[in-house]
Design a protein around this motif. Structure first.
Motif, mmCIF file in Angstrom:
data_model
loop_
_atom_site.group_PDB
_atom_site.id
_atom_site.type_symbol
_atom_site.label_atom_id
_atom_site.label_comp_id
_atom_site.label_asym_id
_atom_site.label_seq_id
_atom_site.Cartn_x
_atom_site.Cartn_y
_atom_site.Cartn_z
ATOM 1 N N VAL A 125 78.546 21.655 10.338
ATOM 2 C CA VAL A 125 77.723 20.812 11.213
ATOM 3 C C VAL A 125 77.570 21.450 12.586
ATOM 4 N N ARG A 126 78.641 22.056 13.114
ATOM 5 C CA ARG A 126 78.528 22.743 14.411
ATOM 6 C C ARG A 126 77.539 23.909 14.318
ATOM 7 N N LEU A 127 77.571 24.599 13.197
ATOM 8 C CA LEU A 127 76.631 25.703 13.017
ATOM 9 C C LEU A 127 75.198 25.186 12.980
ATOM 10 N N ALA A 128 74.994 24.050 12.310
ATOM 11 C CA ALA A 128 73.655 23.465 12.260
ATOM 12 C C ALA A 128 73.205 22.997 13.642
ATOM 13 N N LEU A 129 74.116 22.415 14.422
ATOM 14 C CA LEU A 129 73.768 21.983 15.776
ATOM 15 C C LEU A 129 73.441 23.173 16.667
ATOM 16 N N ALA A 130 74.229 24.238 16.534
ATOM 17 C CA ALA A 130 73.934 25.444 17.301
ATOM 18 C C ALA A 130 72.579 26.008 16.895
ATOM 19 N N GLY A 131 72.259 25.966 15.600
ATOM 20 C CA GLY A 131 70.967 26.436 15.130
ATOM 21 C C GLY A 131 69.828 25.617 15.699
ATOM 22 N N ALA A 132 70.026 24.295 15.757
ATOM 23 C CA ALA A 132 68.980 23.433 16.322
ATOM 24 C C ALA A 132 68.756 23.744 17.795
ATOM 25 N N ALA A 133 69.846 23.967 18.534
ATOM 26 C CA ALA A 133 69.727 24.252 19.962
ATOM 27 C C ALA A 133 69.035 25.599 20.202
ATOM 28 N N VAL A 134 69.465 26.621 19.478
ATOM 29 C CA VAL A 134 68.872 27.950 19.651
ATOM 30 C C VAL A 134 67.417 27.951 19.203
ATOM 31 N N THR A 135 67.125 27.249 18.116
ATOM 32 C CA THR A 135 65.742 27.156 17.644
ATOM 33 C C THR A 135 64.849 26.506 18.691
ATOM 34 N N ALA A 136 65.326 25.404 19.278
ATOM 35 C CA ALA A 136 64.550 24.730 20.321
ATOM 36 C C ALA A 136 64.306 25.651 21.510
ATOM 37 N N LEU A 137 65.326 26.423 21.893
ATOM 38 C CA LEU A 137 65.185 27.350 23.018
ATOM 39 C C LEU A 137 64.156 28.431 22.705
ATOM 40 N N LEU A 138 64.273 29.054 21.536
ATOM 41 C CA LEU A 138 63.365 30.148 21.194
ATOM 42 C C LEU A 138 61.925 29.659 21.033
ATOM 43 N N VAL A 139 61.750 28.474 20.441
ATOM 44 C CA VAL A 139 60.400 27.917 20.306
ATOM 45 C C VAL A 139 59.806 27.621 21.673
ATOM 46 N N ALA A 140 60.624 27.057 22.582
ATOM 47 C CA ALA A 140 60.135 26.749 23.930
ATOM 48 C C ALA A 140 59.732 28.019 24.676
ATOM 49 N N VAL A 141 60.559 29.053 24.583
ATOM 50 C CA VAL A 141 60.228 30.316 25.245
ATOM 51 C C VAL A 141 58.968 30.934 24.624
ATOM 52 N N SER A 142 58.849 30.847 23.301
ATOM 53 C CA SER A 142 57.660 31.379 22.631
ATOM 54 C C SER A 142 56.403 30.660 23.102
ATOM 55 N N GLU A 143 56.490 29.342 23.242
ATOM 56 C CA GLU A 143 55.346 28.580 23.720
ATOM 57 C C GLU A 143 55.010 28.936 25.163
#
Length: 347
Positions: free
Chosen positions: A163-181
């Protein structure tokens, strides 16, 4: 007189597998996949009969408009959907077996977002880059995303739980998507990235298929060759090491295969999530825990899911298309929440 005996070598634990069921799943899945491909080629803005599809595939006449539509638009689109579905599904299966994490998926663990982020940089700073180089940069981006997720997830003092790995994935994904946008807005490349954000196989050309197919085939063959080792890893590092497994090298090889599969798929159709989460669990429930069966069944079922989703994307609101990523998320999000609830005690 003393008798010296040698200890018997430790044998591989007997695994719960269903080879008969797996064989049925493979052949039935391939049969349904072929029917799905035929239907996918027939469905679209132009109503084309199956007999015309057959003629366009095996007796192509460039002077017939319907034959051109099938050969240049629909056939590469359908084949790309099948290839990409296999990529996402097998990548998810490998990650779940290698990490013993039921929530592992290239989308949830940042690989898709990392590949998309590097693609955004390519569109901004290296416009007109050939598709072959886009694939290579996608591999790099997927590796960056995975490294960031595991780095953030490992910061916890209690260890890296699923679950911690999934939460870290969600956080990093949100960051990378935001930077990409942000990159897309600043460099005015939003339209170029819209396809990758939504996800879809529309517009796939034969030249893309010719470039990505060797990568995909090589990675799938490598996954099959590693399947027995992945099965041992799924039993735990101690068991795998006790059975003579060189776990470090196996994990490195598995990571390379996952990066190739995820990077190729994202560069072709965008960041479509949840295929690699849902399909391996379905395959595991059908054929058991032996990855020599899970991987090929995941490839077939993943291809079938993508082809069916692509058909649905065209039929829901014609002549407009619904993003495939949205349709698959309708299945994947509830499934993810169900799995996360099962893992809540590890928080």
């Amino acid at each position: 007189m003393s008798v010296h005996t040698e200890a018997a070598p430790q044998s591989t634990p007997k695994l719960r597998s269903r080879p008969v069921t797996a064989t049925i799943v493979l052949f039935a899945g391939l049969a349904v996949l072929l029917m799905g491909l035929a239907l996918s080629i027939s469905v679209g803005a132009a109503d084309i009969q199956l007999s015309t599809v057959w003629e366009a595939v095996f007796q192509f006449n460039p002077d017939i408009t319907q034959h051109q539509i099938i050969q240049e638009l629909r056939l590469p689109r359908a084949l790309a959907g099948a290839l990409v579905g296999a990529c996402f599904a097998v990548a998810g299966a490998i990650m779940q077996g290698m990490t013993r994490n039921p929530l592992a998926d290239s989308g949830l663990l940042g690989l898709n977002a990392g590949a998309g982020f590097v693609l955004a940089l390519c569109f901004a700073f290296l416009p007109g880059l050939p598709f072959m180089q886009l694939i290579l940069y996608s591999f790099l981006g997927a590796a960056v995303g995975a490294f960031m997720v595991y780095g953030v997830g490992s910061m916890s003092k209690n260890g890296l739980t699923p679950v911690r790995l999934a939460l870290a994935g969600a956080a990093v994904t949100a960051l990378l998507v935001a930077v990409s946008e942000g990159v897309a807005i600043y460099f005015n490349i939003g339209q170029d990235l819209a396809f990758w954000y939504a996800g879809g196989v529309a517009g796939t050309k034969w030249v893309q298929l010719k470039i990505m197919t060797p990568w995909v085939v090589a990675a799938l063959i490598a996954a099959l060759l590693l399947s027995r080792s992945i099965t041992l890893l799924s039993l735990g590092d101690e068991v795998a090491t006790g059975l003579g497994q060189r776990t470090g090298w196996v994990k490195l090889a598995c990571a390379i295969v996952v990066l190739v599969l995820a990077g190729t798929a994202v560069s072709a159709v965008g960041a479509i999530g949840f295929v690699g989460l849902v399909i391996p669990h379905i395959a595991r429930s059908l054929v058991g825990v032996d990855y020599r069966w899970i991987i090929p069944c995941s490839a077939v079922l993943g291809s079938l899911l993508m082809v069916i989703a692509d058909i649905g994307a065209r039929m829901i609101n014609p002549p407009y298309e619904t993003p495939i990523g949205t349709l698959i998320a309708l299945i994947g999000v509830p499934f993810f929440l169900y799995l996360a609830r099962k893992q809540r005690r590890e928080l």
